[in-house]
Design a protein around this motif. Structure first.
Motif, PDB file in Angstrom:
ATOM      1  N   GLY A 125       0.818  -1.205   0.000  1.00  0.00           N
ATOM      2  CA  GLY A 125       0.000   0.000   0.000  1.00  0.00           C
ATOM      3  C   GLY A 125       0.853   1.256   0.000  1.00  0.00           C
ATOM      4  N   LYS A 126       0.637   2.101   0.993  1.00  0.00           N
ATOM      5  CA  LYS A 126       1.390   3.358   1.088  1.00  0.00           C
ATOM      6  C   LYS A 126       2.744   3.180   1.775  1.00  0.00           C
ATOM      7  CE  LYS A 126      -0.965   4.756   5.383  1.00  0.00           C
ATOM      8  NZ  LYS A 126      -1.853   5.775   5.988  1.00  0.00           N
ATOM      9  N   TYR A 127       3.065   1.940   2.159  1.00  0.00           N
ATOM     10  CA  TYR A 127       4.303   1.672   2.877  1.00  0.00           C
ATOM     11  C   TYR A 127       5.373   1.073   1.967  1.00  0.00           C
ATOM     12  CZ  TYR A 127       0.883   1.838   6.665  1.00  0.00           C
ATOM     13  OH  TYR A 127      -0.142   2.204   7.498  1.00  0.00           O
ATOM     14  N   MET A 137       9.459   4.028   4.519  1.00  0.00           N
ATOM     15  CA  MET A 137       8.714   5.163   3.978  1.00  0.00           C
ATOM     16  C   MET A 137       7.209   4.973   4.204  1.00  0.00           C
ATOM     17  SD  MET A 137      11.237   6.888   2.439  1.00  0.00           S
ATOM     18  CE  MET A 137      10.440   7.948   1.214  1.00  0.00           C
ATOM     19  N   VAL A 138       6.541   6.070   4.532  1.00  0.00           N
ATOM     20  CA  VAL A 138       5.080   6.105   4.607  1.00  0.00           C
ATOM     21  C   VAL A 138       4.627   7.257   3.732  1.00  0.00           C
ATOM     22  CG1 VAL A 138       3.049   6.349   6.063  1.00  0.00           C
ATOM     23  CG2 VAL A 138       5.088   5.222   6.967  1.00  0.00           C
ATOM     24  N   GLU A 139       3.955   6.928   2.617  1.00  0.00           N
ATOM     25  CA  GLU A 139       3.520   7.942   1.650  1.00  0.00           C
ATOM     26  C   GLU A 139       4.683   8.850   1.274  1.00  0.00           C
ATOM     27  OE1 GLU A 139       0.103   9.731   3.522  1.00  0.00           O
ATOM     28  OE2 GLU A 139      -1.248   8.319   2.509  1.00  0.00           O
ATOM     29  N   ASN A 140       5.830   8.209   0.912  1.00  0.00           N
ATOM     30  CA  ASN A 140       7.041   8.895   0.447  1.00  0.00           C
ATOM     31  C   ASN A 140       7.728   9.745   1.516  1.00  0.00           C
ATOM     32  OD1 ASN A 140       6.755   7.880  -2.236  1.00  0.00           O
ATOM     33  ND2 ASN A 140       5.205   9.462  -2.630  1.00  0.00           N
ATOM     34  N   ALA A 189       6.787  -1.347  22.148  1.00  0.00           N
ATOM     35  CA  ALA A 189       7.321  -1.399  20.785  1.00  0.00           C
ATOM     36  C   ALA A 189       6.205  -1.363  19.750  1.00  0.00           C
ATOM     37  CB  ALA A 189       8.168  -2.656  20.605  1.00  0.00           C
ATOM     38  N   VAL A 190       5.120  -2.088  20.004  1.00  0.00           N
ATOM     39  CA  VAL A 190       3.975  -2.073  19.082  1.00  0.00           C
ATOM     40  C   VAL A 190       3.355  -0.678  19.037  1.00  0.00           C
ATOM     41  CG1 VAL A 190       1.631  -2.935  18.709  1.00  0.00           C
ATOM     42  CG2 VAL A 190       3.454  -4.529  19.321  1.00  0.00           C
ATOM     43  N   LYS A 191       3.224  -0.044  20.185  1.00  0.00           N
ATOM     44  CA  LYS A 191       2.657   1.301  20.252  1.00  0.00           C
ATOM     45  C   LYS A 191       3.485   2.286  19.435  1.00  0.00           C
ATOM     46  CE  LYS A 191       1.280   4.934  23.518  1.00  0.00           C
ATOM     47  NZ  LYS A 191       1.213   5.319  24.958  1.00  0.00           N
ATOM     48  N   ARG A 192       4.800   2.184  19.513  1.00  0.00           N
ATOM     49  CA  ARG A 192       5.678   3.078  18.758  1.00  0.00           C
ATOM     50  C   ARG A 192       5.567   2.849  17.264  1.00  0.00           C
ATOM     51  NH1 ARG A 192      11.031   2.680  22.693  1.00  0.00           N
ATOM     52  NH2 ARG A 192      10.296   4.155  24.284  1.00  0.00           N
ATOM     53  N   LEU A 193       5.459   1.576  16.868  1.00  0.00           N
ATOM     54  CA  LEU A 193       5.273   1.290  15.444  1.00  0.00           C
ATOM     55  C   LEU A 193       3.978   1.909  14.936  1.00  0.00           C
ATOM     56  CD1 LEU A 193       6.259  -2.400  14.561  1.00  0.00           C
ATOM     57  CD2 LEU A 193       7.281  -0.274  13.744  1.00  0.00           C
ATOM     58  N   ARG A 194       2.915   1.774  15.710  1.00  0.00           N
ATOM     59  CA  ARG A 194       1.627   2.344  15.308  1.00  0.00           C
ATOM     60  C   ARG A 194       1.704   3.860  15.191  1.00  0.00           C
ATOM     61  NH1 ARG A 194      -1.914  -1.403  19.490  1.00  0.00           N
ATOM     62  NH2 ARG A 194      -2.492  -3.053  18.009  1.00  0.00           N
ATOM     63  N   GLN A 195       2.476   4.483  16.052  1.00  0.00           N
ATOM     64  CA  GLN A 195       2.609   5.940  16.025  1.00  0.00           C
ATOM     65  C   GLN A 195       3.437   6.398  14.831  1.00  0.00           C
ATOM     66  OE1 GLN A 195       4.290   6.604  19.917  1.00  0.00           O
ATOM     67  NE2 GLN A 195       2.294   6.953  20.885  1.00  0.00           N
ATOM     68  N   LYS A 196       4.518   5.672  14.543  1.00  0.00           N
ATOM     69  CA  LYS A 196       5.422   6.080  13.468  1.00  0.00           C
ATOM     70  C   LYS A 196       4.887   5.734  12.081  1.00  0.00           C
ATOM     71  CE  LYS A 196       9.679   5.800  16.220  1.00  0.00           C
ATOM     72  NZ  LYS A 196      11.026   5.192  16.341  1.00  0.00           N
ATOM     73  N   LEU A 197       4.204   4.585  11.967  1.00  0.00           N
ATOM     74  CA  LEU A 197       3.678   4.129  10.683  1.00  0.00           C
ATOM     75  C   LEU A 197       2.165   4.344  10.695  1.00  0.00           C
ATOM     76  CD1 LEU A 197       5.706   0.802  10.372  1.00  0.00           C
ATOM     77  CD2 LEU A 197       6.331   3.073   9.524  1.00  0.00           C
ATOM     78  N   THR A 198       1.744   5.487  10.280  1.00  0.00           N
ATOM     79  CA  THR A 198       0.345   5.904  10.383  1.00  0.00           C
ATOM     80  C   THR A 198      -0.610   4.849   9.831  1.00  0.00           C
ATOM     81  OG1 THR A 198       1.135   8.158  10.026  1.00  0.00           O
ATOM     82  CG2 THR A 198      -1.246   7.793   9.900  1.00  0.00           C
TER      83      THR A 198
END
Length: 216
Positions: A125-127, A137-140, A189-198
């Motif tokens: 997708g956008k990742y 990258m998330v949406e470039n 760690a999961v929470k941080r991933l969710r925050q960084k990768l919208t």
């Protein structure tokens, strides 16, 4: 795909085989028959736990000593501890009876996608995730991930649609041992991933672990 069905209920075994008629199907009704049919050409195993000549859990553990062939448990054992035990025995997924044939097919497809995407470059997708060059990258837009977050992300990406237990994730993300890892380290760690990768599709499976959903 070449699929081995190990199920002692003949009507159910035949029904599954019929629903998967586009694939090459092998059928076994006990562990002994499954052992005879099992070889390196099998792409996936659908395995019952309660079999007339033994436990599917033990059979799964034996297979895992020599093979990484995807295994989906299909069983009436639906307690939380049953699911956790099944996943930790080495299964790639766990489906409880009664079940939908459409769901079974979707789970098989998810396992198949995971096998085809076993590389270090993923575009979802956008990742865009390039683990070799540590470029995410998330949406470039570039995102910085720690080594721990990278290991966690990679196991999710490699297992789309599969419920991963907390212990499995701990063992993978902290391979040197979890005895010194704080109890909530995985949650953080999961929470941080969710925050960084919208909008990253990591969903919580309460009481068990996490799952990466909507992998396309």
């Amino acid at each position: 795909m070449k699929i081995l069905i190990v199920e002692d209920d003949k009507a159910l075994n035949n029904g599954i085989a019929l629903s998967l008629s586009n694939d090459k199907i092998l059928q076994a009704f006990c562990i002994k028959e499954a052992g005879i049919l099992l070889n390196d050409s099998i792409d996936l195993i659908i395995l019952d736990i309660n079999l007339p000549d033994g436990s599917g859990l033990d059979f799964c553990r034996e297979i895992r000593k020599t093979s990484k062939v995807p295994i989906i448990f299909l069983t009436a054992n639906d307690m939380e501890i049953d699911i956790v035990t099944g996943l930790e025995s080495g299964a790639d997924d766990y489906i409880t009876k009664p079940f939908s044939l459409a769901v079974l097919r979707a789970r098989i497809n998810a396992v198949s996608r995971r096998e085809k995407n076993n590389s270090d470059l993923f575009q979802v997708g956008k990742y865009l995730f390039d683990f070799d060059n540590m470029k995410f990258m998330v949406e470039n837009t570039s995102v910085e991930l720690s080594k721990t977050e990278q290991r966690l992300l990679k196991i999710f990406i490699q297992n789309p649609g599969r419920t991963l237990s907390r212990q499995m994730l701990l063992d993978h993300v902290w391979p040197d041992g979890t005895e010194f890892v704080e109890e909530n380290a995985l949650s953080v760690a999961v929470k941080r991933l969710r925050q960084k990768l919208t909008d990253v599709p990591i969903k919580t499976v309460y009481g068990i672990g996490y799952i990466w959903e909507n992998y396309k």
